[in-house]
Design an enzyme around this catalytic site. Structure first.
Site, PDB file in Angstrom:
ATOM      1  N   GLU A 193      55.245  52.862  29.988  1.00 38.53           N
ATOM      2  CA  GLU A 193      55.314  52.856  28.526  1.00 38.53           C
ATOM      3  C   GLU A 193      55.342  54.264  27.915  1.00 38.53           C
ATOM      4  OE1 GLU A 193      52.180  50.344  27.055  1.00 38.53           O
ATOM      5  OE2 GLU A 193      52.982  48.558  27.999  1.00 38.53           O
ATOM      6  N   GLU A 377      54.499  43.583  32.575  1.00 46.08           N
ATOM      7  CA  GLU A 377      53.285  43.190  31.841  1.00 46.08           C
ATOM      8  C   GLU A 377      53.638  42.131  30.818  1.00 46.08           C
ATOM      9  OE1 GLU A 377      51.038  46.270  29.836  1.00 46.08           O
ATOM     10  OE2 GLU A 377      51.198  47.592  31.575  1.00 46.08           O
TER      11      GLU A 377
END
Ligand code: IFM
Length: 471
Positions: A193, A377
């Site tokens: 991320e 995720e």
């Protein structure tokens, strides 16, 4: 797309669905999730679970520094102990294996394995060697992220991701890790991320190191992506058998009205959340609309950087959680307009599985070179309680089913998606929200470190057993 992912399973609110969903996790017979080569696993990250921040030569990270500042993390929580996984890893691997999970995504704490001069810290390295070897003995597929936000503080002291040199230090770290751990890692992700590292860390200050300037955010992003690009050939050279990629969180932005201004706002939202990262990786350029949103923030890019950044990926990891409804801010940007009456999680995030499907099918159209995808995720936080030794996390069960249905729909629409990791294996340190927000499929009592398998994990286990038993 006409088909609504929520409708595939149910659209019941958490209150209504309690009980009725509890035994029905299993996907429909025609779901692609029955394919045995669709990897189902769980994910964690070093600072969120390990604790032991002062042991065996680990150096301070930016999160040790940040969480020690009063007011930065809810209730003053820090990752100093977290889930004590550094000491309890053997039992945690047993638990993972007992749930039948096929894959485990973990991250390495950079400050645990390298000293400030770049020399290996053997004790820290041995921890990951033992952990990865045990996972391999158990037949678990290992996804290792090199950077899930815990930058060594000594690098932040020299400018962190604002300093181009950090990208080269990252390549050194990737070199050491891939030389030491080759053979025990099935897939390497360079970064987790980068949007969060760049924007939350340097753009709005909600995360470590806590700086707030859009120009800093774009420069930090460039150096993060450069770090990724410099590390890729190193990983390829040292560990040719593994897959290599990067993990991006993606956001769905929907317009609050049909007006051109609101449509533009939703477009800019997705540019800021998705194209800012995916365009440089997959097209070799930054989206120009980003600089309409943030005028004058073009990063300093040197010759050759964009080629380095856009080298082919073996896989793209996608993390998805919610959508954001936006309207024009009346100038050149967008503002959030939270919708009333929608289902939300403990984070306040809207449950919106269709966003995952729509983004994935959209990326397939936008990027002709979209690599194979893993959902690295997906999950939700709920205020889970242990009652008589059980945790009935009914909303999570429904959430996971609906998001897996969205994944199935994207696969059927032609997106090459190869696996899905639950976020998270266990409750853990949720960054600025500390320990209050519980994302795990396993409950952690932080006063005793007792783990309690939640109902959602039991149902995933049941499904995996059924799938395994099928001819
Ligand atoms: O806990 C985080 C994780 O570290 C990165 N992705 C989002 C999760 C939930 O906020």
């Amino acid at each position: 797309m006409a088909n609504d992912a929520s409708a595939v399973f149910d659209t019941l609110s958490p209150a209504v669905s309690r009980g009725s969903l509890a035994d029905s996790f299993t996907p429909p017979a025609d779901s692609t999730l029955w394919r045995k080569n669709f990897l189902l696993g769980a994910a964690t990250a070093s600072y969120q679970i390990e604790g032991a921040v002062n042991e065996d030569g680990r150096l301070p990270s930016i999160w040790d520094t940040f969480s020690a500042i009063p007011g930065k993390v809810l209730a003053g929580d820090t990752g100093a102990v977290a889930c004590d996984h550094y000491h309890r890893w053997e039992a945690d691997v047993e638990m993972l294996a007992s749930l039948g999970l096929e894959g485990y995504r973990l991250s390495i704490a950079w400050p645990r394995v390298m000293d400030a001069a770049g020399a290996p810290n053997r004790k820290g390295l041995d921890f990951y060697k033992r952990l990865l070897n045990r996972l391999k003995e158990k037949g678990i597929t290992t996804f290792v992220t090199l950077y899930h936000w815990d930058l060594p503080q000594h690098l932040e002291d020299r400018g962190g991701w604002l300093n181009r040199d950090t990208a080269y230090r990252f390549a050194d770290y990737a070199d050491l890790m891939s030389r030491e751990l080759a053979g025990t890692v099935d897939a390497w992700a360079t970064l987790n991320e980068p949007w969060c590292s760049a924007y939350l860390g340097y753009g709005n200050g909600h995360h470590a190191p806590g700086l707030a300037n859009d120009r800093f955010a774009t420069q930090a992003m460039h150096h993060l992506l450069l770090a990724h690009g410099l590390a890729m050939p190193v990983l390829r050279a040292n560990d040719p058998a593994s897959e290599k990629g990067i993990v991006a969180n993606i956001g769905r932005g929907t317009p609050n009205s049909d007006s051109a201004a609101d449509q533009r706002a939703a477009h800019l939202f997705e540019v800021q959340h998705n194209a800012w990262i995916l365009d440089p990786l997959l097209k070799g350029s930054y989206p120009q609309d980003l600089f309409e949103l943030w005028p004058g923030t073009e990063p300093l890019v040197l010759d050759g950087d964009m080629q380095t950044i856009s080298a082919p990926l073996d896989f793209l990891g996608i993390n998805y959680y919610f959508r954001t409804n936006v309207a024009s801010d009346g100038a050149h940007g967008f503002r959030d307009v939270p919708l009333e009456g929608v289902e939300r999680t403990q984070m306040g995030w809207e449950v919106y599985p269709d966003g995952l499907r729509d983004l994935l099918t959209g990326f397939k159209k936008t990027y002709h070179n979209l690599p194979p995808i893993y959902i690295t995720e997906n999950g939700m936080a709920s205020d889970d309680q242990v009652t008589d030794g059980h945790v009935e996390d009914t909303q999570r069960i429904s959430f996971l089913k609906r998001h897996l249905a969205a994944v199935d729909q994207a696969i059927k629409a032609g997106v090459d998606i190869r696996g899905y990791f639950l976020w998270s294996l266990m409750d853990n340190f949720e960054w600025a929200f500390g320990y209050e927000r519980r994302f795990g499929v396993v409950h952690v009592d932080y006063s005793t470190q007792k783990r309690t398998i939640k109902r959602s994990a039991e149902l995933v286990e049941k499904f995996l057993k059924e799938r395994k038993a099928r001819a």
